[in-house]
Design a protein around this motif. Structure first.
Motif, PDB file in Angstrom:
ATOM      1  N   SER A  42       0.836  -1.196   0.000  1.00  0.00           N
ATOM      2  CA  SER A  42       0.000   0.000   0.000  1.00  0.00           C
ATOM      3  C   SER A  42       0.874   1.250   0.000  1.00  0.00           C
ATOM      4  O   SER A  42       1.826   1.364   0.773  1.00  0.00           O
ATOM      5  N   ILE A  43       0.532   2.214  -0.866  1.00  0.00           N
ATOM      6  CA  ILE A  43       1.289   3.469  -0.929  1.00  0.00           C
ATOM      7  C   ILE A  43       0.420   4.682  -0.593  1.00  0.00           C
ATOM      8  O   ILE A  43       0.902   5.815  -0.603  1.00  0.00           O
ATOM      9  N   GLY A  44      -0.854   4.465  -0.285  1.00  0.00           N
ATOM     10  CA  GLY A  44      -1.738   5.577   0.038  1.00  0.00           C
ATOM     11  C   GLY A  44      -3.104   5.372  -0.592  1.00  0.00           C
ATOM     12  O   GLY A  44      -3.486   4.256  -0.944  1.00  0.00           O
ATOM     13  N   HIS A  45      -3.848   6.470  -0.713  1.00  0.00           N
ATOM     14  CA  HIS A  45      -5.175   6.360  -1.314  1.00  0.00           C
ATOM     15  C   HIS A  45      -5.428   7.515  -2.265  1.00  0.00           C
ATOM     16  O   HIS A  45      -4.839   8.597  -2.147  1.00  0.00           O
ATOM     17  N   LEU A  46      -6.306   7.267  -3.217  1.00  0.00           N
ATOM     18  CA  LEU A  46      -6.786   8.284  -4.144  1.00  0.00           C
ATOM     19  C   LEU A  46      -8.240   8.572  -3.785  1.00  0.00           C
ATOM     20  O   LEU A  46      -9.050   7.645  -3.659  1.00  0.00           O
ATOM     21  N   LEU A  47      -8.575   9.837  -3.587  1.00  0.00           N
ATOM     22  CA  LEU A  47      -9.951  10.204  -3.287  1.00  0.00           C
ATOM     23  C   LEU A  47     -10.683  10.468  -4.595  1.00  0.00           C
ATOM     24  O   LEU A  47     -10.334  11.385  -5.341  1.00  0.00           O
ATOM     25  N   VAL A  48     -11.681   9.641  -4.882  1.00  0.00           N
ATOM     26  CA  VAL A  48     -12.461   9.790  -6.107  1.00  0.00           C
ATOM     27  C   VAL A  48     -13.818  10.375  -5.752  1.00  0.00           C
ATOM     28  O   VAL A  48     -14.565   9.799  -4.950  1.00  0.00           O
TER      29      VAL A  48
ATOM     30  N   VAL B 197     -18.524   9.828  -2.780  1.00  0.00           N
ATOM     31  CA  VAL B 197     -17.197  10.204  -2.304  1.00  0.00           C
ATOM     32  C   VAL B 197     -16.534   8.925  -1.808  1.00  0.00           C
ATOM     33  O   VAL B 197     -16.952   8.373  -0.789  1.00  0.00           O
ATOM     34  N   VAL B 198     -15.505   8.463  -2.513  1.00  0.00           N
ATOM     35  CA  VAL B 198     -14.921   7.158  -2.207  1.00  0.00           C
ATOM     36  C   VAL B 198     -13.393   7.223  -2.224  1.00  0.00           C
ATOM     37  O   VAL B 198     -12.799   7.480  -3.267  1.00  0.00           O
ATOM     38  N   PRO B 199     -12.734   6.993  -1.085  1.00  0.00           N
ATOM     39  CA  PRO B 199     -11.272   6.855  -1.087  1.00  0.00           C
ATOM     40  C   PRO B 199     -10.898   5.443  -1.520  1.00  0.00           C
ATOM     41  O   PRO B 199     -11.407   4.464  -0.982  1.00  0.00           O
TER      42      PRO B 199
ATOM     43  N   LEU C  79       6.562  -2.042 -12.868  1.00  0.00           N
ATOM     44  CA  LEU C  79       5.743  -1.514 -11.782  1.00  0.00           C
ATOM     45  C   LEU C  79       4.312  -1.291 -12.264  1.00  0.00           C
ATOM     46  O   LEU C  79       4.078  -0.698 -13.315  1.00  0.00           O
ATOM     47  N   TRP C  80       3.373  -1.766 -11.465  1.00  0.00           N
ATOM     48  CA  TRP C  80       1.952  -1.540 -11.718  1.00  0.00           C
ATOM     49  C   TRP C  80       1.325  -0.954 -10.454  1.00  0.00           C
ATOM     50  O   TRP C  80       1.632  -1.382  -9.348  1.00  0.00           O
ATOM     51  N   LEU C  81       0.461   0.034 -10.632  1.00  0.00           N
ATOM     52  CA  LEU C  81      -0.341   0.553  -9.529  1.00  0.00           C
ATOM     53  C   LEU C  81      -1.711  -0.108  -9.587  1.00  0.00           C
ATOM     54  O   LEU C  81      -2.342  -0.148 -10.644  1.00  0.00           O
ATOM     55  N   VAL C  82      -2.145  -0.618  -8.434  1.00  0.00           N
ATOM     56  CA  VAL C  82      -3.368  -1.430  -8.387  1.00  0.00           C
ATOM     57  C   VAL C  82      -4.346  -0.826  -7.372  1.00  0.00           C
ATOM     58  O   VAL C  82      -4.039  -0.750  -6.180  1.00  0.00           O
TER      59      VAL C  82
ATOM     60  N   THR D 143      -2.467   3.689   4.769  1.00  0.00           N
ATOM     61  CA  THR D 143      -3.218   4.061   3.569  1.00  0.00           C
ATOM     62  C   THR D 143      -4.008   5.338   3.804  1.00  0.00           C
ATOM     63  O   THR D 143      -4.084   6.215   2.946  1.00  0.00           O
ATOM     64  N   ARG D 144      -4.594   5.458   4.972  1.00  0.00           N
ATOM     65  CA  ARG D 144      -5.442   6.600   5.304  1.00  0.00           C
ATOM     66  C   ARG D 144      -4.643   7.894   5.361  1.00  0.00           C
ATOM     67  O   ARG D 144      -5.109   8.957   4.946  1.00  0.00           O
ATOM     68  N   GLU D 145      -3.437   7.822   5.869  1.00  0.00           N
ATOM     69  CA  GLU D 145      -2.649   9.031   6.116  1.00  0.00           C
ATOM     70  C   GLU D 145      -2.092   9.652   4.839  1.00  0.00           C
ATOM     71  O   GLU D 145      -1.868  10.857   4.788  1.00  0.00           O
TER      72      GLU D 145
END
Length: 861
Positions: free
Chosen positions: A202-208, A218-220, A232-235, A353-355
């Protein structure tokens, strides 16, 4: 592209226009709009006509809002009950989403949408069929295609299954598709990260933030980095395990609000939004709204639909479920609502992930509606989340993500991952004490699975049985819901013939998360006992949490917990008693008596908490008291004072020259400290019962019931009681009270190592003789009560020996006959409380008691 290759398509029918993206391997080669009006399907005009969908629906005049011919009119013949033949798919999506809002359910409910083209008989079609036929029509434009379609994130399993049953397409939640497109575009910004594993790191979250034509959300989305084939792939990881982030607004409302600001009647406004390309121009061209349109837009954000719009649209069958009133009454409150939804969703992600927020992506047709020449509605939304950088999509991000998904599934490439929602099956098991309790076995374990991959149960669930002579296995399933609550559903599986004996079953599950229901297979443990069964989710019904198993004995022991308020009430009496003990004052007997009024009370905790207005603990075995029953004086409000009191009792008890009356008063009072009772008093009682069993004093029996805890001490008591029953049947009341308290407080009291089967049967025989004697004399006083309760408490031997006191047993029959006689022939001699006690005791004997019965017994002190 090479025509021999299979097309990998993404189709989006949730926007202001139908969109498609075409992917080849991992690259998007084309994006385009399929029509210039909102996605729609046309209901039949006559019986036998098929639903009109795809490009034909967009070029057809039906339901466009024109004045003539009648099939164009909205509503037909001016009567709202007649409805309209053009069904915007936004209505179908919303109906499905609302019907499946409680997604852990097999029954989707009524999804039909209809109209009356002649003003008489209604013609209708289900929402899922309208959507599916539209998907199929567009798929047929591209032969040999693998298709993924965009769905709202809030679409539950029942709605997913309904769509899959009607068309062969893979379902991709819109926020996940947007995140996947973002990942493909931004992967080079994260070089050096990732690990070679299926899950990735996990590298974090994207807020969509979705501002689509249908549901706003509103979905992180968690983003993981994975090394695959040295690249490298981001998933993205979808984690819809609790309530969603839906906003109380519908995108189509904004377009309708803008049109209504210009046109006074529903037909003209409908024509602009759903019947011609003009309505979509608000989002795809830089049209600056005029003053009326700007005000209409503001009203939509703040107040929702006007009363006119609401009354008009709700009268149409397609829009019945789309009443819309916002929660906020200002722009600032609207922004606060968005931020609150974001924070609410973040709590379901891991800390790391949240931070780390990797960015904010605003997607959907409504994001492009212009407020001013240089400012769009999406820019206004972005203001709520500063200082994070926000990106407004070009409108194709979601459909690109769907095409990427189709290509990844086709070519075995990394895609997004789905979190499996844990599902549990209810059953009964024995706890650490050997008592039966409610329990749950995991049918589906919570983990993440690659999109499109089928999850299989690692091990079959065992321990469930179909009883002899039955042909039905009744299951209760449980899953987490919003606010950490649990929701329960019941479903039955039937085999063709009744079982000849008890048959164990093995239950396993296969599922593809986000693609409808799990396939649950029920196999017999014994080969060929019956054919494997598939669980029918559509037969699932709502239910309450199953009650605990029926009881055949008191399963737990009473626990006394120190209560601060009760301590404060007794504190001055403690000081008086300590002073009287240390100085041997003439008031010592009175001081100890006053103290006992405080410390010999142990009311049910829930009764006290209810009186105090506190949250109930729901533990019917928990009581409050001044002293805790475990004797831990460090838990009391003033340990120093408690230790001093116990110490003074011990010192006074061993003094020489003290009268028997004073000594007994000290012992009686000190015994209410339970296991904190001075060891010298316990040793004195121990020696007394050994030396002079028949003449054991009342105060010694009082101490035995409250303070005997060691196995050897309890053995001594039971041996003495057995002998006493052989000598006499009278003068046993304090012995009966002692046995009741020992079993009530000491969980180990009836273990076979402490009391043998023959000894406990001899004691029950003595109890029955005493009880029969009292009943014969019609003496229903305290000894009667204690005999009944002592027999009830001794049933706890069933914990260790299930065959203890069975229906074939002599003692069972004697107790059953005697208790039944009391209930049927002596009812008029009993108080209400006495009748309740013997009735409950009989239910325990019959192994039919409940936890409600426990409440009726345990209030007795």
């Amino acid at each position: 592209m090479n025509k021999a290759n299979k097309y990998c398509l993404g189709i989006d029918l949730t926007q202001h226009r139908p969109l498609v993206a075409i992917a080849e391997e991992a690259e998007i080669i084309e994006c385009k709009t399929l029509a210039d009006t909102p996605p729609a399907a046309l209901l039949p005009l006559i019986h036998g006509e098929s639903v009109i969908s795809g490009i034909s629906a967009h070029s057809h005049r039906r339901g466009t809002g024109l004045a003539w011919p009648p099939e164009c009119q909205v509503p037909i013949y001016g009567n709202y009950k007649n409805g309209t033949g053009r069904i915007p798919l936004v209505c179908a999506w919303q109906k499905l989403a609302k019907r499946s809002v409680d997604s852990f359910s097999g029954i989707l409910g009524d999804t039909e949408i209809g109209w009356r083209p002649t003003g008489e008989k209604e013609l209708s079609c289900s929402s899922e069929e309208l959507i599916a036929k539209s998907v199929i029509s567009w798929m047929n434009q591209f032969s040999n295609s693998k298709v993924s379609i965009i769905i709202p994130d809030s679409l539950g399993e029942a709605a997913q299954q309904a769509l899959i049953d009607h068309c062969d397409a893979f379902l991709v939640p819109r926020p996940v598709a947007v995140a996947l497109s973002w990942c493909r575009n931004n992967v080079n910004n994260f070089n050096g990260l990732g690990e070679e594993s299926e899950e990735g790191v996990s590298i974090g979250h994207l807020l969509v933030i979705t501002m689509a034509f249908d549901q706003w959300e509103v979905v992180p989305i968690e983003i993981r980095a994975r090394i695959f084939a040295e690249k490298l792939w981001l998933v993205p990881v979808r984690n819809r395990t609790s309530e969603g982030g839906e906003i109380s607004r519908l995108g189509a409302s904004f377009f309708f609000g803008l049109a209504s600001s210009v046109f006074d009647n529903l037909a003209d406004a409908w024509h602009v939004v759903f019947g011609s390309p003009r309505g979509t121009n608000y989002s795809i061209e830089k049209i600056v709204p005029n003053k009326e349109q700007t005000e209409a837009l503001r009203n939509c954000v703040i107040r929702g639909w006007t009363e006119k719009d609401r009354s008009n649209l709700q009268a149409l069958d397609a829009w019945k479920n789309m009443a819309w009133t916002p929660q906020s009454d200002s722009f600032e409150l609207f922004k606060e609502e968005l931020v609150s939804l974001r924070n609410q969703q973040l709590q379901y992600l891991f800390d790391k992930t949240r931070e780390k927020c990797l960015g904010i992506f605003i997607d959907g047709a409504c994001a492009h509606i212009h407020i001013t020449e240089n400012r769009r509605l999406g820019d206004f939304i972005a203001d709520a989340f500063k200082p994070n950088d926000a990106t407004i999509s070009d409108g194709f991000e979601a459909v690109k993500g769907a095409a990427y998904t189709a290509a990844a599934l086709e070519n075995g490439l990394p895609c997004y991952r789905e979190t499996i929602l844990p599902i549990e099956i209810h059953h009964h098991r024995k706890d650490k004490h050997g008592d039966w309790e409610n329990a749950y076995k995991l049918l589906v374990e919570g983990t993440t699975v690659r999109a499109g991959e089928e999850y299989k149960s690692k091990e079959s669930v065992t321990g469930l049985k179909i009883q002899q002579g039955e042909n039905t296995l009744n299951l209760v399933l449980r899953r987490s819901s919003a606010k950490n609550e649990k929701i329960f559903r019941k479903v039955s599986a039937e085999i063709p013939e009744k079982t000849q004996k008890v048959e164990g079953v093995l239950i396993s599950a296969n599922l593809r998360p986000g693609q409808g229901f799990a396939k649950v297979t029920i196999n017999p443990e014994r080969r060929d006992a019956f054919r494997p069964l598939l669980l029918n989710w559509k037969k699932m019904e709502d239910c309450e949490e199953p009650p605990p198993p029926l009881l055949s004995y008191l399963p737990q022991v009473s626990i006394l917990k120190h209560d601060e308020d009760m301590w404060y009430e007794a504190e001055s009496s403690f000081h008086d008693a300590i002073g009287a003990l240390s100085n041997d004052t003439p008031t010592i007997l009175n001081s100890l008596k006053q103290l006992r009024k405080h410390i010999n009370r142990w009311p049910l905790a829930d009764s006290i908490d209810q009186f105090r207005g506190r949250r109930l603990k729901g533990d019917i075995f928990l009581h409050y008291s001044v002293f805790p029953s475990d004797g831990n004086l460090e838990d009391v409000t003033s340990p120093h004072l408690a230790h001093k009191f116990v110490g003074e009792c011990e010192s006074y008890f061993i003094r020489r020259g003290i009268s028997t009356k004073k000594k007994e008063s000290v012992q009686r009072t000190a015994s209410w400290s339970y296991l904190a009772c001075p060891s010298t008093i316990i040793e004195s009682v121990r020696q007394n019962i050994k030396q002079n069993m028949a003449d054991t004093s009342k105060v010694d029996l009082h101490t035995i019931g409250l303070c005997f805890e060691k196995p050897d001490d309890i053995k001594i008591f039971f041996a003495a009681l057995e002998q006493l029953f052989q000598i006499r049947q009278a003068g046993l009341n304090y012995w009966l009270r002692a046995i009741r308290n020992i079993v009530r407080f000491r969980d180990h009291a009836l273990q076979p190592e402490i009391i043998s089967r023959s000894r406990i049967e001899n004691i029950i025989s003595g109890l029955l003789r005493s009880l029969e004697r009292e009943v014969k004399k019609s003496n229903f006083e305290q000894i009667y009560n204690n005999c009944i309760l002592a027999i009830l408490y001794l049933l706890k031997r069933r914990r260790y020996e299930p065959d203890f006191m069975t229906a074939e047993d002599e003692f069972y029959k004697r107790v059953d006959d005697l208790f039944s006689t009391i209930i049927n022939k002596k009812r008029d001699k009993l108080s209400k409380r006495q009748f309740e006690i013997v009735s409950i005791a009989l239910r325990f004997l019959h192994r039919e008691a409940s936890y409600t019965d426990l409440k009726g017994i345990l209030v007795e002190v």
